[in-house]
Design a protein around this motif. Structure first.
Motif, PDB file in Angstrom:
ATOM      1  N   ARG A  40       0.866  -1.181   0.000  1.00  0.00           N
ATOM      2  CA  ARG A  40       0.000   0.000   0.000  1.00  0.00           C
ATOM      3  C   ARG A  40       0.901   1.230   0.000  1.00  0.00           C
ATOM      4  N   HIS A  42       2.854   4.375   0.905  1.00  0.00           N
ATOM      5  CA  HIS A  42       3.300   4.963   2.172  1.00  0.00           C
ATOM      6  C   HIS A  42       3.171   4.006   3.350  1.00  0.00           C
ATOM      7  N   SER A  43       3.171   2.701   3.103  1.00  0.00           N
ATOM      8  CA  SER A  43       3.056   1.724   4.194  1.00  0.00           C
ATOM      9  C   SER A  43       4.112   0.647   4.047  1.00  0.00           C
ATOM     10  N   GLU A 132      -4.206   5.547  -2.038  1.00  0.00           N
ATOM     11  CA  GLU A 132      -4.183   4.838  -0.763  1.00  0.00           C
ATOM     12  C   GLU A 132      -5.441   4.003  -0.507  1.00  0.00           C
TER      13      GLU A 132
END
Length: 163
Positions: A40, A42-43, A132
């Protein structure tokens, strides 16, 4: 972090920081060879996978049942069952695990081919986060690209509306 898809129906998450990369988690839950996986945006902990069994699964490596992740006990965060069945959603596709999304048939022309798969649920060959909260998946047998809004709730009795 690096995630790898495998023919043994698993996803392995690797820590690439050490000089010798090491597997930090193995994710089990697919009923066929895993064909695609992506983190995902930014994860480092959430990722999505698609497999030959027809399911799309969202994972969070922080959701283990009290044991170390390397014990292979990471649970799916949510699952889109039979994501690319040709007559979906009338086929009774369901999502387990709480939150889900909605789908729309893409521009790949799957419904116009006139072929019906007789080999069970169509394979999910590609998954990619558009942003996102929106996920796109592609199916091998239906030729469709579907969009899934991961903020929307699912259950087995209510068919999602197209986005």
């Amino acid at each position: 972090m690096l995630a790898t898809a495998s023919g043994d129906q698993t996803i392995r998450v690797w820590d690439m920081r050490p000089q010798q990369p090491e597997a930090v988690a193995t994710l089990r839950g697919h009923k066929g060879s895993v064909k695609a996986v992506q983190f995902r945006p930014h994860s480092r902990n959430q990722l999505v996978s698609g497999a030959r069994g027809g399911d799309v699964i969202l994972w969070d490596t922080r959701t283990s049942s009290g044991q170390a992740m390397s014990v292979l006990n990471v649970k799916p965060l949510q699952q889109i069952a039979n994501a690319h069945v040709r007559d979906w959603p009338r086929s009774g596709s369901a999502v387990a695990g709480g939150r889900g999304g909605s789908a729309s048939k893409g521009a790949m022309g799957g419904a116009s081919r006139g072929k019906k798969s007789t080999q069970g649920p169509p394979s999910v060959t590609s998954v990619v986060f558009i942003d996102e909260y929106v996920l796109a998946s592609a199916g091998a047998n239906d030729g469709a690209v579907k969009l899934w809004d991961l903020r929307k709730a699912w259950n087995s009795e209510v068919s999602p509306s197209p986005s």
